[in-house]
Design an enzyme around this catalytic site. Structure first.
Site, mmCIF file in Angstrom:
data_model
loop_
_atom_site.group_PDB
_atom_site.id
_atom_site.type_symbol
_atom_site.label_atom_id
_atom_site.label_comp_id
_atom_site.label_asym_id
_atom_site.label_seq_id
_atom_site.Cartn_x
_atom_site.Cartn_y
_atom_site.Cartn_z
ATOM 1 N N CYS A 42 25.271 41.996 34.863
ATOM 2 C CA CYS A 42 26.076 41.042 35.245
ATOM 3 C C CYS A 42 26.210 40.481 36.667
ATOM 4 C CB CYS A 42 27.774 42.140 35.086
ATOM 5 S SG CYS A 42 28.831 41.583 35.891
ATOM 6 N N CYS A 47 27.978 37.983 34.308
ATOM 7 C CA CYS A 47 29.923 37.209 34.380
ATOM 8 C C CYS A 47 29.467 36.411 35.931
ATOM 9 C CB CYS A 47 30.556 38.482 34.667
ATOM 10 S SG CYS A 47 29.720 39.868 34.346
ATOM 11 N N LYS A 50 27.788 33.500 36.514
ATOM 12 C CA LYS A 50 28.380 32.285 36.236
ATOM 13 C C LYS A 50 29.510 32.023 36.410
ATOM 14 C CE LYS A 50 30.424 34.299 32.263
ATOM 15 N NZ LYS A 50 30.645 34.877 31.333
ATOM 16 N N TYR A 176 30.341 32.714 23.602
ATOM 17 C CA TYR A 176 31.162 33.238 24.503
ATOM 18 C C TYR A 176 30.261 32.257 25.702
ATOM 19 C CZ TYR A 176 29.637 37.338 26.419
ATOM 20 O OH TYR A 176 29.041 38.710 27.434
ATOM 21 N N GLU A 180 30.713 29.043 27.457
ATOM 22 C CA GLU A 180 31.348 28.763 28.740
ATOM 23 C C GLU A 180 29.820 27.936 29.411
ATOM 24 O OE1 GLU A 180 32.719 33.221 29.857
ATOM 25 O OE2 GLU A 180 31.323 32.815 29.407
ATOM 26 N N HIS A 436 59.763 32.554 37.853
ATOM 27 C CA HIS A 436 59.517 30.763 37.328
ATOM 28 C C HIS A 436 59.601 30.199 38.233
ATOM 29 C CE1 HIS A 436 60.751 27.123 34.899
ATOM 30 N NE2 HIS A 436 62.141 27.047 36.153
ATOM 31 N N GLU A 441 55.321 32.555 32.799
ATOM 32 C CA GLU A 441 57.024 33.211 31.915
ATOM 33 C C GLU A 441 56.757 32.632 30.297
ATOM 34 O OE1 GLU A 441 60.303 31.297 33.095
ATOM 35 O OE2 GLU A 441 58.601 29.204 34.311
#
Length: 451
Positions: A42, A47, A50, A176, A180, A436, A441
């Site tokens: 990682c 991760c 990346k 993935y 990616e 908002h 939302e």
């Protein structure tokens, strides 16, 4: 018998470091052996770097959108060497942090290859150590199919250290990592093609998510080639690579990047000297408490092949430390409703059941879907759309799954993961007041059943 250590951890990745630190904090005498780099996949080739490269690729989007907000910019110039040098400096900083975390916790750090020589014995660089408990946390390793010319291809391990950005890249795979890196290479300016041997990438993800991302990547100009597989790779006289596909087509590129799966890292681990068994897929077989078929040896993380995510390895490491040395705090890892993200461009965030999984499990479902152009894009000519989707049990009103494709999807889905863990209903989503104006939302304003 008296042992040198209460716990000996093989592998200083996320799971191993977590287990070691907390076990030491609970009063255990702990050692960790690591032969490569502190922090594991990682931190070093996964991760973290990346995500840094994803940020770099995303700058191109910001520059494209700037004109709509009144900014006039000179034509930008990207320098791969600068990005990689800065990334390397950050990874070195994190390596130092991991070292300090271990040492300051009282853990003995051994930098060398560890090999099991018995159920309670480990050898590191010729020195043997005994331990009451041994924890294997050696992680995974990318694998390339055994085709002629496979040595000419690279994997994620090498991609982070390329000397220059390739001009033309073939990314092979449908998971993935492939998606990616295709986005990274294309976003940074490489002519990129993504080849996948199946009909559609990201198998196991929600069908709406897979289809929507395909459409958005095509809008961005990424060359998607499905039902395509490489038969062989040859190097041409000019140094470029020729990939011959199984359908006879030939593609020429400067880099062939494989992301076609990972295997458990068991090389020269000495499992044959123990009673540890592997499952049918080649991963270490463990029970619900991460104990292998050798009672004194445990295993966690990618090497057991359950959910191969860094936060899951962290949770497993914590569970092992607590069960062994602080049993009153032990809690089993809950593998249900684990939020996750794919840092594609646009990114994916998902938690809970897909529509397909919910139906397969026998739920009568209501589907709520919304596709819209993000507010940030309304002052630009960019036509990218965000997807949000809720999978709801029609009988109990419980929200079974939340899925998103769009900016900040990972950030948004983290909060939704708490809601699903708490068993939230669609009515509770509806009664939650939205923030908002935000994209998030939309998850609390979807009122109409799509199907």
């Amino acid at each position: 018998m008296a042992y040198d250590f209460d716990l000996f951890v093989i592998g200083a990745g996320s799971g191993g470091v977590r287990a070691a630190r907390f076990a030491a904090g609970f009063g255990a005498k702990v050692a960790v052996a690591e032969s490569r780099y502190l922090g594991g996949t990682c931190v070093n080739v996964g991760c973290v770097p990346k995500k840094l490269l994803v940020y770099g690729a995303h700058v191109a989007d910001e520059l494209e959108q700037a004109a709509g907000f009144g900014w006039t910019l000179e034509e930008g110039h990207f320098d791969w060497g600068t990005l990689i040098a800065n990334k390397n400096r950050e990874i070195e900083r994190l390596n130092g942090i991991y070292r300090n975390l271990l040492v300051n916790s009282g853990v003995t750090l051994l930098q060398g290859h560890a090999r099991l020589t018995g159920a309670n014995e480990v050898e590191v660089d010729g020195q043997r150590y005994t331990a009451e408990h041994i924890l294997i946390a050696t992680g995974g390793w990318p694998q390339v199919p055994d085709i002629p010319g496979k040595e000419l291809a690279i994997t994620s391990n090498e991609a982070f250290y390329l000397k220059a950005l390739p001009r033309r890249v073939l990314v092979v795979g449908g998971g993935y990592i492939a998606v990616e890196f295709a986005g990274i290479f294309q976003g940074l300016g490489a002519d990129t093609s993504l080849l996948y041997r199946g009909d559609l990438f990201l198998r196991g993800f929600d069908g709406s998510v897979r289809t929507h991302l395909k459409e958005e990547l095509e809008k961005r100009g990424l060359d998607l080639q499905f039902n395509a597989d490489i038969q062989r790779i040859d190097q041409l006289d000019d140094g470029s690579l020729k990939a011959t596909l199984k359908d006879g087509r030939e593609l020429v590129a400067d880099c062939v990047f494989y992301a076609t799966g990972r295997r458990p890292m068991l090389d020269n681990l000495g499992l044959e000297n123990t009673g540890v068994e592997l499952d049918a897929r080649g991963y270490i077989r463990v029970d619900e408490q991460y104990q292998t078929t050798a009672p004194s040896i445990l295993a966690i993380g990618d090497v057991i092949g359950r959910v191969q995510l860094t936060p899951v390895a962290l949770a497993e490491g914590m569970a092992v430390a607590r069960r062994l040395f602080k049993p009153e705090q032990y809690r089993p890892v809950d593998y249900q409703n684990i939020p996750t993200a794919v840092f594609s461009q646009p990114p994916i965030g998902t938690v809970g059941l897909t529509e397909e999984q919910a139906l397969e499990a026998g739920h009568k479902v209501q589907i709520f879907e919304s596709r819209f152009r993000a507010m940030k894009l309304t002052l630009t000519d960019i036509q990218e759309k965000t997807l949000m989707k809720l999978v709801v049990d029609a009988e109990t009103d419980k929200v079974l799954g939340c899925h998103m494709v769009g900016p900040d999807a990972g950030e948004i889905v983290q909060g939704l993961g708490i809601a699903l863990k708490a068993g939230a209903t669609k009515q509770q989503f509806d009664e939650t007041i939205g923030v908002h104006p935000t994209a998030a939302e939309e998850f609390v304003t979807m009122r109409t059943v799509t199907r």
